[in-house]
Design an enzyme around this catalytic site. Sequence first.
Site, PDB file in Angstrom:
ATOM      1  N   SER A 339       0.811  -1.211   0.000  1.00  0.00           N
ATOM      2  CA  SER A 339       0.000   0.000   0.000  1.00  0.00           C
ATOM      3  C   SER A 339       0.847   1.264   0.000  1.00  0.00           C
ATOM      4  CB  SER A 339      -0.935   0.006   1.214  1.00  0.00           C
ATOM      5  OG  SER A 339      -1.874  -1.048   1.126  1.00  0.00           O
ATOM      6  N   ASP A 510      -4.126   0.545  -5.054  1.00  0.00           N
ATOM      7  CA  ASP A 510      -2.741   0.687  -4.601  1.00  0.00           C
ATOM      8  C   ASP A 510      -1.871  -0.441  -5.159  1.00  0.00           C
ATOM      9  OD1 ASP A 510      -3.949  -1.294  -3.075  1.00  0.00           O
ATOM     10  OD2 ASP A 510      -3.263  -0.519  -1.139  1.00  0.00           O
ATOM     11  N   HIS A 511      -2.466  -1.651  -5.246  1.00  0.00           N
ATOM     12  CA  HIS A 511      -1.759  -2.830  -5.769  1.00  0.00           C
ATOM     13  C   HIS A 511      -2.783  -3.950  -5.859  1.00  0.00           C
ATOM     14  CE1 HIS A 511      -1.850  -4.648  -1.728  1.00  0.00           C
ATOM     15  NE2 HIS A 511      -1.585  -3.433  -1.288  1.00  0.00           N
TER      16      HIS A 511
END
Length: 656
Positions: A339, A510-511
């Site tokens: 994050s 974020d991912h």
Amino acid sequence: MIKPILPIAELLRPIFLFFVSALALLSGFRFLHFSLYSNRVSEAIGLGEFFILGLRADLMQVSYFIIIPFLAFPLFIPFMNRYRVQSLWYRAALLWFTLCFIILWFMEISTPAFLAQYDTRPNRLFFEYLEYPAEVFSTLWNGFKTWLMIGAASTLLTIYILKRIARIIAQRFQPEPMRRRYLLGVYPLLLVMVVLGIRSTLAHRPANPAFFAVTSDAMVNSLILNSTYTLEYALYNLKHESKANLIYGDMKTDEVLTTVKQNTHLKEYEFPYKDYPTVHFQPATRKREKPLNIVIILEESLGATFVESLGGVPVTPNLERLKSDGWWFERLYATGTRSVRGIEAVVSGFLPTRARSTVKLSNSQRQFFTLADVLSRQGYFTEFIYGGQAHFDNMANFFVGNGFQSIIDQDDYKTPNFTGSWGVSDEDLFNKLHQRLVVNTAKHPTFTLAFSSSNHEPFKFPDNTIKLHEEPKNTVNNAVKYADYALGEFFRKARQSNYWDNTLFLVVADHDTRVYGDDLIPVNKFHIPGLILGADLEPRTIKSTASQIDLAPTLLSLAGVSAYLPTVGQDLSRTDKAPGNRAMMQFGDNYGWLEGETLTVLRVNKPTEHYRYIPEVDKQEPIEDPLSPEQLKKIRAFAMLPSILYQSREYYVPKD
């Protein structure tokens, strides 16, 4: 000749016992880990080589533990004819090796759960997240309850058994007269053997993790090592934080900066600040009488694997509907796997490195560029809204020090509808976001970063809000579907609000939820959705490859904000420039550069690899080096740049 040696052998018995038992322990656990991932291991490496290299790595770790009492041993030699000194040495050695064995056991018994979560042996995340015991324990208890109980019980049992064994061995020790000349003769030989065990090679440089990286599967490479060593190496590498990516090339600083500035979308800019070499003035492509409010909604772990139109599971129907209303990114890639890496890229436009994210590093806690900093200088009110505790991952400190004027976290929700392990629900978060926008945008232009958390293991969310995608309830697909539901409800209210017509929204992940795979860079697990919408923005689909670092300059330009920026990302709103069609990804020690269909992977102390990436089938085909020296130089320059800027504290726009 044998009799004088016998007392010496008895004196050194703790070392020999530890040596044999530790190697047996580590080999046993390696076989366990192999059994859990036998298919990946077998596809990547021959089993004989896997276990032999593993034994070699274990010898290194065991030798590291042995060398410490060995270096202290000469202090006792002059007094070894005294029985009390012999007993003192013997008991001290038993205590030391008992502690070392417990460490080895604990790290190995902790490994299966860590492997399942992060697709690698324990690394820096293992000790970084110890700062947040409540959140981590909740995740372990809900996701790995059985293994947590096994690990705790077996560790306590191991401590008890080792304590009993050490006491028995100590009681049976019988000090005897010994000839020190024999002791002095044996000691150097054993010391040389221990040092050779640590080096594991006669080459100029001792072995390190790169020495054991013999496959293209990073997880398999980590299995060859042992978890105590991987954690120790992560701790050791902390001292190299500021220069983490300089290892990818031997270019001088001026050469790196010149190469980056000559990139297509940067070469027309002027760089007026000598001490801040990447700062340039970016004029907005949209001329507005009043700049727009900007809202970034950072979605926890929302990878493309959950978006049907991007080839994922159909659990984001609201996002799918919203994409036709704004700028939709079909090939947007995250820079990293955590994050804080997403925050760093989206909010600061900073390139990824092997080091910890700049959200956590000391040199970036003040005077480090963020969107909040540049916008606060232009009269914006800047705010961060989170459903959990803002101190997590050092977010609050980083934000407050770099332009955010207000922080709202879990403590600011007086009567939340639902609270889970990672904070209040996404519905509570978006209700708070809506309330704050109604108030704040009526007074002044506003920049807001809202960070969701419901899509985080152990995937807790309110009952009776969605039709479950699957059973049981607390799965990642259901959590993503709930997060998407909350997002849809927010935009339903936002469209009817007074702030909609003068606000620009970015929805981005974020991912992905977990990044794993047997490739050096598992590109598909870096693929994330991204959507910019609101105000007067016309629908558009961006098909070219883009990176999270491109979002900050693009947002500013679309909002009508002209400003000095240190970012090297591309303003994708410029129609006079072809899109960069590239993305960069950091995966452990591997740095990936995806440009068009070519994936270049820079490795630590290893040759550069090149692949043809086919996103439709998620396939990477090895290819011969297709890059010109100039192209490879450009990639290395971009990889090295963030370490240079961080180390010199140059990623900032100076105040006039």
